[in-house]
Structures are given as structure tokens and as C-alpha cells.
Design an enzyme around this catalytic site. Structure first.
Site, short mmCIF file in Angstrom:
data_model
loop_
_atom_site.label_atom_id
_atom_site.label_comp_id
_atom_site.label_asym_id
_atom_site.label_seq_id
_atom_site.Cartn_x
_atom_site.Cartn_y
_atom_site.Cartn_z
N ALA A 13 -11.68 31.27 -0.88
CA ALA A 13 -11.34 31.55 -2.49
C ALA A 13 -10.97 30.99 -3.30
O ALA A 13 -11.87 29.76 -4.33
CB ALA A 13 -11.26 33.18 -2.63
N ALA A 14 -9.25 30.37 -3.33
CA ALA A 14 -8.70 29.64 -4.59
C ALA A 14 -9.24 28.15 -4.57
O ALA A 14 -9.57 28.24 -5.32
CB ALA A 14 -7.49 30.19 -4.81
N ARG A 24 -17.87 21.70 -12.96
CA ARG A 24 -19.13 22.45 -13.86
C ARG A 24 -17.82 22.29 -15.22
O ARG A 24 -19.03 21.70 -16.33
CB ARG A 24 -18.64 24.41 -14.13
N GLU A 37 -10.64 21.51 4.75
CA GLU A 37 -10.92 23.23 5.27
C GLU A 37 -10.34 22.64 6.78
O GLU A 37 -12.07 22.56 7.30
CB GLU A 37 -11.89 23.92 4.34
N SER A 43 -15.72 29.51 1.84
CA SER A 43 -15.80 30.26 0.94
C SER A 43 -16.34 31.78 1.22
O SER A 43 -17.50 32.01 0.56
CB SER A 43 -17.18 29.92 -0.24
N CYS A 47 -12.23 40.27 3.45
CA CYS A 47 -11.94 41.27 3.71
C CYS A 47 -13.34 41.90 4.02
O CYS A 47 -13.36 43.49 3.99
CB CYS A 47 -11.73 41.85 2.26
N ARG A 74 -22.89 19.90 -4.76
CA ARG A 74 -22.31 20.18 -6.17
C ARG A 74 -21.64 18.87 -6.53
O ARG A 74 -20.84 18.50 -7.18
CB ARG A 74 -22.22 20.84 -6.31
N ASN A 312 -10.14 34.13 -6.58
CA ASN A 312 -10.78 33.82 -7.55
C ASN A 312 -10.33 33.27 -8.85
O ASN A 312 -10.89 32.42 -9.96
CB ASN A 312 -11.98 34.68 -6.55
N TYR A 433 -17.88 62.32 -18.23
CA TYR A 433 -17.89 63.07 -17.67
C TYR A 433 -19.54 64.30 -18.14
O TYR A 433 -20.51 64.21 -18.84
CB TYR A 433 -17.82 64.22 -18.88
#
Length: 460
Positions: A13-14, A24, A37, A43, A47, A74, A312, A433
Site C-alpha cells: 500500500a504505502a 503521476r 517487493e 498492492s 485486511c 505506468r 495509503n 435521523y
């Protein structure tokens, strides 16, 4: 002019959020990005592993947000199954080892470095703890290995060691797969991320779901059979048969590389950074995700909280900064939510013991209310516990245990904590409500009213 060289250590993630954000903002000719990695996946949502194991979601592909091929398309040079073994900060380079290519080693230079090495699951040094059939659930590889064991097993007895978030989620997953589940917990109640009185509600619900929960016990080892596989878990005074053992003892920051390089670590062993996620004392080194400690906005101290939401956000901040911009991550209030079967469990801010440790004098209140108007079909009880500073009435923490609609109510308190609101101010919040969603007075606001009264009484 040659492009700047960015190296990212860690492809989840990070790390990949940082790489993607930097890409970008900067073109390949301006910034060359290489990421390493050591696992098989990048990615992904760790969880989601309990829900994959329990059969509620498909995996592992459904849990992957972006594949290695998509990152490479990319212009990010992502090298999978490659472990970084050494940081040479003086020379600006990292040593790597290819795990699937005979262990070939090489050096890669950098101008800017991002550490996103994650966290490692706790695995105590006990007899039999590394036997086949004993599983952690930190990575997708772990989830796949556990499923292989479950599919191959003819027995239906499972022992889960630890009753934190992962432990209770895995207990539910195994119940769904038809296992008889025993959870062994060292503390007096499950969910030590709650105060004991709220943890007792979780224990009661787990028992009602058929999960045997043994509290106040210490695991001493894992017994193996003639085939070398786990067959039972032992404690100081008992033995619990097991065809599979799952460890849910929590995690610690994976900062072995950082420690060897002499980088600053906090009390929990996590890297210390500034608001820009730059490692303290370093000009060209950033860190984020489960390997760092971050500022707790309520206590004013740094904490280690391993959550993908934080990772993230860290990555987005780091990516902007390494690309030449400026962004900050101010801190957290400690919000977390989970469930075991239909019981929702949530907390944010400080527990009682954390408030004491921070030197705060406080009042506590607990209310029982319903998730909907009491007359509306499906109304179910929920318990809300609230801590407020004794002198000022500032909100310090909230814990919620209940059924449908309970868990996400903690977000109300998370916003109030971030804004520094008092419990008196919270009573005027204009919340939505309608009878299917809430009583006229939302349970969180009922707790705030009671807490505001307690603050007034304490000052009398």
C-alpha cells in the site's frame, strides 16, 4: 540531464501509492522509479484475507488493487520476489537478492529512497511454533497456505492464538468453514484494543456464536504428531486439540533494515518521521505504512497503528514530496472497526489505560441504546462507552459494540476527536435521523449528553 533515481522498498500500500503518485507528477525522463517487493503479490488488501478464508470473497485476485504488470505499464520498474538486504545510505544504494534466481545479489543506486517495509506478525519462540499447520495471516501467500491446509485437513478442530482483530476475524472465518474453534487469549477479555468492560461484551457474543474463548491463559507450545504436523496447542494447565493453528498475536514494525542503518526508531520499534513523512535527520529518505510510528492527535505521543487506510495516505504524501511538491500527514486518532459474525466492534481515541498513561484526568460513561427507533423492526441493542477530559470536557475516546449499524457510528467520534470537540459540543451535532437508521437521539449523542453531565458533576 539524467533523471533522478527513486527507489522504493516494499510493494504494497504505502510503497506503491508513493510510486504511483510520484509517477503521476513526474515523467519517466525526470524521475526513474524502481520498486522492490519480496513477495508474490503487490498492492493488495491484507485486511480481506479473513473474508477470503471464510469464503465471503474470492481471492487472491479480488484482493489485488493493481498488479505488477499494471504498475510496470505506468513506467514503474517493479521487481517482484526481490528482497532488499542492506541500505548503504552514505553511498546512496541498496543491496538486493533475487529470491527466485539462485539468490543473485546486486546493488541499485538512488537519489531518493522510500522505506515501506510493512510489519511482521508476532510469532513467539515456543516449541513447535514453526510446525506445518501453524499459520500467520499477514500476506496473500499466508492466506493461500492456510487455505491449502484447510482443504487438505480431514479434521475440523481449529485453535486461534490471540483474540485481537485478526484473531476474532479468523475465528469467524473458521466457524464459517465448519470448524470447531477455540480462541486462546492471554488477557482477561478478548479485544485488548477495547477496555475490559467492553471486551466482556465481545466475549459474551463469541460464546453465543459457538466460539470457545479461553481467557487469562498463556500458550506454552504446539504439540506435533508422528507426521510432524501440529496436533494440539498447550497452555500452562491444559491441552487443546487442533488440526490447524492460526496465530493472531498482532504485528510489530518491520524495521530490521532501518535499525541496521542507524535510523531513528520509536518505542514500538517503528521509524520516526516528520509531518512530510521524511525520516527524521534524513534529507532524501521517506518512510510510510506499517513500518512507521505516527502522531496520536489525542495523546500527543507517537504510536504504531498498522492499517491500510494510513498506509495509503502515507504513500500519497510521500509521492507528492519526492516529486518535488509538499504534503503532510498530521496524525491519527486511532480509529478501528471490526466484526465477529454479526457483532460489530469499533473504537477511536484513547482507552482508559492510554488516557492514564497520557496523564489525562477523565470521566467515563457507558450507555445502552438501539441502532434504530425502538419500535422499528430489527432494532438491536448497542453499547457506547465515552471518555471525556474531566476539566474541559474534551472528547478523548469512544468504543462501540453492537449489531448492524453500530460499527461505522464510530466515524462520528473520529471526526469530533480530529476537530477537538467537547462532549457538550457533540450534543448539538446535526446527525441524520429516520426510524430505520437511528432513534431520535443517536446512541453516540446519548453518550455525549451523559458524558457532558458527568463533566459538569465532576466540576461541582
Amino acid at each position: 540531464m539524467a533523471a533522478e533515481r527513486l527507489v522504493v522498498v516494499g510493494g504494497d500500500a504505502a510503497g506503491m501509492a508513493a510510486a504511483s503518485r510520484a509517477r503521476r507528477l513526474r515523467k519517466p525522463g525526470e524521475l526513474a522509479i524502481t520498486a522492490f517487493e519480496r513477495g508474490h503479490f503487490t498492492s493488495y488488501s491484507a485486511c480481506g484475507i479473513p473474508y477470503w478464508v471464510g469464503g465471503e470473497v474470492d481471492g487472491p485476485d479480488a484482493l489485488i488493487a493493481r498488479t505488477a504488470e499494471q504498475h510496470r505499464a505506468r513506467d514503474i520498474d517493479l521487481r517482484m520476489r526481490t528482497e532488499v538486504t542492506e541500505l548503504d545510505l552514505d553511498r546512496g544504494r541498496v543491496r538486493t537478492r533475487e529470491l527466485d534466481n539462485g539468490g543473485r545479489e546486486s546493488w541499485t543506486g538512488f537519489d531518493k529512497l522510500v522505506l515501506a517495509t510493512g510489519a511482521r506478525p508476532l510469532r513467539p519462540d515456543l516449541p513447535g511454533i514453526d510446525a506445518p499447520g501453524v499459520h500467520g495471516v499477514q500476506t496473500l501467500d499466508d492466506g493461500r497456505a492456510l487455505l491449502d491446509t484447510l482443504d487438505a485437513s480431514s479434521g475440523r478442530r481449529a485453535v486461534v492464538v490471540g483474540a485481537g482483530y485478526i484473531g476474532v476475524e479468523m475465528a469467524e472465518a473458521l466457524i464459517r468453514r465448519g470448524y470447531a474453534v477455540t480462541v486462546l487469549e492471554r488477557s482477561s477479555q478478548p479485544m485488548s484494543t477495547l477496555d475490559p468492560d467492553m471486551g466482556a461484551l465481545v466475549h459474551e457474543a463469541m460464546c453465543g456464536m459457538g466460539i470457545e474463548t479461553v481467557r487469562g491463559t498463556t500458550v506454552t507450545g504446539v504439540l506435533t504428531g508422528t507426521d510432524g504436523r501440529a496436533r494440539a496447542v498447550t497452555t500452562e494447565d491444559a491441552e487443546y486439540p487442533a488440526d490447524v493453528v492460526v496465530l493472531g498475536l498482532g504485528v510489530r514494525p518491520e524495521t530490521t533494515l532501518a535499525a541496521a542503518a542507524g535510523l531513528p526508531l520509536g518505542e514500538s520499534g517503528g521509524l520516526l518521521t516528520d509531518l512530510a513523512m521524511r525520516v527524521r535527520g534524513q534529507d532524501h529518505l521517506w518512510a510510510g505504512g506499517d513500518c512507521v510510528e505516527v502522531m496520536d492527535l489525542v495523546s500527543g505521543r507517537t504510536r504504531h497503528i498498522a492499517l491500510g487506510t494510513h498506509a495509503n495516505k502515507h504513500g500519497q504524501v510521500i509521492g507528492a514530496n519526492v516529486a518535488g511538491g509538499y504534503a503532510t500527514f498530521p496524525g491519527v486518532v486511532g480509529t478501528a472497526v471490526s466484526k465477529v459474525c454479526d457483532l460489530e466492534i469499533a473504537r477511536t481515541g484513547l482507552l482508559e489505560r492510554q488516557a492514564h498513561a497520557a496523564g489525562r484526568r477523565f470521566v467515563t460513561v457507558t450507555v445502552e441504546a438501539t441502532n434504530r427507533a425502538g419500535y422499528y423492526p430489527g432494532a438491536r441493542p448497542m453499547h457506547v462507552k465515552m471518555l471525556a477530559e474531566r476539566r474541559t470536557g474534551q472528547l478523548l475516546g469512544v468504543q462501540i459494540v453492537g449489531r448492524e449499524g453500530a460499527g461505522k457510528r464510530v466515524d462520528i467520534a473520529a471526526v469530533a476527536l480530529t476537530a477537538g470537540m467537547t462532549v457538550e459540543q457533540m450534543t448539538a451535532l446535526d446527525l441524520g435521523y429516520a426510524p430505520p437508521f437511528s432513534p431520535v437521539w443517536d446512541p453516540v449523542l446519548v453518550a455525549a449528553r451523559k458524558a457532558a453531565a458527568a463533566v459538569r458533576d465532576a466540576g461541582a
